[in-house]
Design a protein around this motif. Structure first.
Motif, short mmCIF file in Angstrom:
data_model
loop_
_atom_site.label_atom_id
_atom_site.label_comp_id
_atom_site.label_asym_id
_atom_site.label_seq_id
_atom_site.Cartn_x
_atom_site.Cartn_y
_atom_site.Cartn_z
N ASN A 44 -123.20 32.47 31.52
CA ASN A 44 -122.48 33.61 30.97
C ASN A 44 -121.83 33.28 29.64
OD1 ASN A 44 -123.02 34.97 33.48
ND2 ASN A 44 -121.34 33.80 34.37
N VAL A 45 -121.34 34.32 28.98
CA VAL A 45 -120.70 34.10 27.69
C VAL A 45 -119.68 35.20 27.41
CG1 VAL A 45 -122.46 35.37 26.39
CG2 VAL A 45 -121.12 33.63 25.23
N LEU A 46 -118.58 34.81 26.80
CA LEU A 46 -117.60 35.72 26.21
C LEU A 46 -117.68 35.49 24.71
CD1 LEU A 46 -115.02 37.58 26.27
CD2 LEU A 46 -113.70 35.46 26.45
N VAL A 47 -118.04 36.52 23.95
CA VAL A 47 -118.24 36.36 22.51
C VAL A 47 -117.09 37.01 21.75
CG1 VAL A 47 -119.78 36.71 20.57
CG2 VAL A 47 -120.73 36.39 22.85
N ILE A 59 -116.67 41.11 21.36
CA ILE A 59 -117.85 41.94 21.11
C ILE A 59 -118.85 41.90 22.26
CG2 ILE A 59 -117.60 41.75 18.61
CD1 ILE A 59 -120.01 39.81 18.65
N TYR A 60 -118.66 40.96 23.21
CA TYR A 60 -119.60 40.91 24.33
C TYR A 60 -119.03 40.04 25.45
CZ TYR A 60 -123.81 39.96 27.11
OH TYR A 60 -124.70 39.84 28.14
N PHE A 61 -119.30 40.48 26.69
CA PHE A 61 -118.97 39.68 27.87
C PHE A 61 -120.06 39.94 28.90
CE2 PHE A 61 -117.23 38.95 32.05
CZ PHE A 61 -116.53 37.77 31.91
N GLY A 62 -120.74 38.88 29.35
CA GLY A 62 -121.79 39.07 30.34
C GLY A 62 -122.75 37.90 30.37
N PRO A 63 -123.98 38.13 30.86
CA PRO A 63 -124.98 37.06 30.92
C PRO A 63 -125.30 36.52 29.53
CG PRO A 63 -125.63 38.89 32.31
CD PRO A 63 -124.46 39.36 31.53
N LYS A 64 -125.50 35.23 29.46
CA LYS A 64 -125.79 34.57 28.18
C LYS A 64 -127.17 34.98 27.67
CE LYS A 64 -126.36 30.11 28.38
NZ LYS A 64 -126.05 28.67 28.51
#
Length: 739
Positions: A44-47, A59-64
């Motif tokens: 996953n990633v929090l951008v 700008i994004y939170f979810g699967p990488k």
């Protein structure tokens, strides 16, 4: 290579033309490149991204994504409307400037100004080891010398993130913190479904699921000590649709703070979900002196796009490895005297119970409440709390005598304490009324006939540490503490503090100070976190404890549901489950339920019939044979008791070579049971497994085929029927790899 600016000796008009042309061509080279900061786990990633106005947004939170450069394209895909403020997706939303939604931070500056803006200064990433990375982002108010650092600690393989903030005052005077959240998340989905919990004593972890709609849903506590009594600091949010065990996008969140908490879940005007988590600012304005820093407690979260089961396993692996004290170690089985004697005991009774501990086959005898106080003897919960000297009538030879008796019987000795509390009817209360939290102009209001000591006071911290240290110094063979906490804070007032709004925060800090001192001296001593049940369990406290007491409700039917809900956030090795006389179920059912964690007994062994005693003794040996799988294995919830006549779950070891499956009847309806095979999970499809029923009551035989062998592929696609019914209300199966 440096880009050189040409110089022309031409007329002013010509110079202006060439300068304009140059600036047009060179503009991309001078334009500020957007800074993108991905907080990345294995899946996953929090951008985060820094805008042209130096504001850090999510700008994004979810699967990488496989291609990290594509994160920058995500915001342009949304056409939900206009963000007139430009701060809805802020990574740490401020109050008092152009923000119109719920803030993560609100302050009053030293000069009285109530506005705050935070601009990006820098960020850095520090790799602590091959699995753990800490990213810090420094933000600063351009008009005031106030800094905020956002911290993101990533546990890569576990897909877990701990997030907190550190607020530093570099102004010349004190800054007042009105709100100081740990985390500010921003999610985007068509719909949002919230799972949260409520309850009371003996009714812990009652679940609710609801769709979040426009506005703010607040989950909070204002109880001070037993902050989790009505609501725990844990929740889950499903994105798009309610997540199931194996399907759906779901976020788990939990605050690592043993005090008042608050979660704001706000659906903003663009239908995005803002989650703000941290200490409850209620009655807790905090004055931050110049050159001082305030660090908020971590908010821990994990995300799964494969349902609740994977999210749970993420949390469990993280907790065992990084947070829970001795989470990768072992636990002591025990016999407790509470329901056998309550307050009515003496050395003779306790010595007999210690012998019963040996007879039962468990590791330790635990002496519960009632062993202390002389001026006001602890013969009920109305007196003596705070006077931590052995009662000379009950224990004329002291704790040391009981420790020796345990040693003679080859078992360990543990003891109950509640050092944060005091009865008004006690010598301590008479000697130090200024140590008690109470409003001087209001009548005292008691909870379980007691009041709370003021742990914001260093003298009280010394006293509480001294209670445990004295026991250990005089009796170094004491092997276990059960640390209880039964009162909430009424009439909040500290005789020690000059700023009363610091009490709720400084109480918890004082509690942690005591535990830090204790762990520095006794780093490995097992301790149970108890609070009349699960009244204060969180990962802020569990880093100092090996386990916690889930509920005083030990009715095994009720415990199936309570333990099921706790299992979403806390691993089985942390669950203290005791076999008691609560409920109407047979001893086998009660014991099987207690085996889904750390097994203990709170029964009168001498009153057990011959077959019950034989069963209990055999059960302890059986538990010892598979407890390692329960404590350290991966959990798979298979059949939900809230939706079916029976419950089923299983633990699988890391090698996928052994699994333990628990099955329980939870309905008394006609013909209730397991009509179909239960599909298993977590096995190796290419391995073969022998299925055997364990923990049978003396004189009974299993209804399952003896030595049946199935492939992992078969068990996960077809399954096995545990044959749960009114005659077989509790069934434990062992799956062992066979060649």
């Amino acid at each position: 290579m440096k880009r050189m600016i040409p110089c022309f000796a031409l007329t002013p008009k010509a110079n202006s033309f060439w300068l304009a042309l140059f600036l047009l061509l060179a503009a991309p080279a001078f334009a500020q490149k957007k800074v993108t900061i991905p907080i990345t786990t294995e899946k996953n990633v929090l951008v985060l991204q820094v805008g042209e106005d130096k504001r850090v947004g999510i700008i994004y939170f979810g699967p990488k994504l496989k291609n990290a450069s594509e994160y920058e394209q995500i915001p342009g895909m949304y056409r939900k409307g206009d963000d007139y403020s430009g701060v809805l997706n802020a990574a740490y939303t401020t109050a008092g400037s152009r923000n119109l939604v719920e803030p993560a931070i609100q302050v009053t500056h030293a000069d009285g100004n109530t506005s705050l803006a935070l601009e990006y200064v820098s960020h850095q990433e520090k790799k602590e080891n091959d699995n753990v990375t800490l990213t810090s982002i420094l933000l600063k108010d351009p008009a005031y010398d106030l800094n905020v650092t956002l911290y993101y600690k990533v546990y890569h393989q576990e897909n877990v993130v701990e997030q907190w903030s550190a607020i530093r005052n570099n102004e010349k005077g004190a800054v007042t913190l009105h709100k100081y959240a740990s985390a500010n998340l921003y999610l985007s989905a068509p719909e949002y479904w919230l799972n949260h919990y409520h309850g009371d004593w003996a009714r812990e972890m009652q679940p609710d699921e609801e769709q979040l709609t426009a506005g703010i849903k607040v989950l909070d506590s204002k109880l001070g000590t037993r902050a989790n009594l009505y609501q725990p600091p844990t929740f889950m949010v499903s994105l798009g649709k309610p997540a199931t065990e194996e399907e759906g996008n779901v976020l788990y969140g939990s605050l690592e703070w043993t005090g008042n908490f608050k979660f704001d879940l706000e659906l903003d005007p663009l239908h995005n979900l803002r989650i703000i988590a941290g200490i409850n600012p209620y009655a807790s304005e905090y004055a931050l002196a110049p050159a001082k820093e305030f660090s908020t407690p971590p908010f821990v979260y994990t995300f799964s796009d494969k349902g609740k089961g994977e999210a749970s396993r993420n949390m469990h692996r993280w907790a065992r490895k990084y947070k829970l004290l001795n989470g990768t170690g072992k636990r002591l089985t025990l016999l407790n005297n509470w329901e056998a004697t309550y307050f009515d005991f003496n050395e003779t009774k306790l010595t007999a119970l210690i012998k019963d501990t040996k007879k039962l086959g468990v590791d330790m005898f635990l002496l519960d409440d009632g062993w202390f106080a002389n001026k006001y003897p602890r013969n009920s919960d109305k007196a003596g709390l705070g006077d931590w000297q052995e009662n000379v009538k009950k224990l004329p030879h002291g704790i040391g005598y009981l420790v020796k008796q345990a040693q003679k019987n080859d078992v360990k000795f543990g003891i109950w304490v509640e050092p944060e509390m005091v009865n008004p009817k006690s010598a301590l209360y008479e000697q130090h009324p200024e140590w008690v939290i109470r409003q001087p102009t209001r009548p005292e209001h008691l909870y379980r006939n007691q009041l709370v000591l003021d742990l914001s006071n260093p003298q009280v911290q010394d006293f509480v540490f001294g209670v445990l240290d004295k026991i250990m110094t005089e009796n170094p063979r004491v092997a276990f503490f059960k640390w209880d906490c039964n009162a909430v804070i009424y009439n909040a007032h500290s005789a020690y503090l000059s700023k009363q709004s610091h009490l709720y925060v400084d109480y918890v800090k004082g509690f942690y100070n005591v535990l830090e001192r204790f762990r520095a001296k006794y780093p490995k001593l097992p301790m149970m976190l108890c609070s009349g049940g699960g009244g204060r369990v969180d990962y802020g406290a569990l880093q100092y404890f090996t386990e916690f007491w889930l509920s005083d409700n030990t009715d095994p039917l009720e415990r199936i549901f309570i333990q099921w809900e706790y299992s979403y956030f806390f691993p089985a090795i942390a669950h203290d489950n005791h076999v008691t006389d609560w409920g109407k179920q047979p001893l086998k059912f009660r014991t099987d339920v207690a085996m889904m964690g750390k097994l203990g007994f709170d029964i009168v062994v001498s009153k057990l019939g011959k077959e019950d005693l034989q069963f209990a003794q055999d059960a302890v040996k059986t538990y010892d044979s598979f407890s390692d799988v329960v404590w350290h294995g991966d959990l798979y919830r298979l059949v939900n008791p809230r939706q079916n006549d029976f419950a089923a779950l299983m633990y699988v070891d890391a090698a996928q070579s052994k699994a333990i499956m628990f099955n329980y009847l939870v309905s008394n309806r006609y013909n209730a049971g397991s009509p179909s095979p239960v599909k298993l999970s977590g096995l190796d499809p290419n391995k073969k497994y022998k299925v055997k029923e364990l923990n049978l009551y003396p004189g009974t035989r299993s209804a399952l085929p003896a030595d049946a062998v199935y492939s992992g592929n078969y068990l996960m696609n077809i399954g096995v029927n545990p044959l749960v019914n009114a005659q077989r209300t509790s069934v434990i199966l062992e799956l062992t790899e066979t060649k």
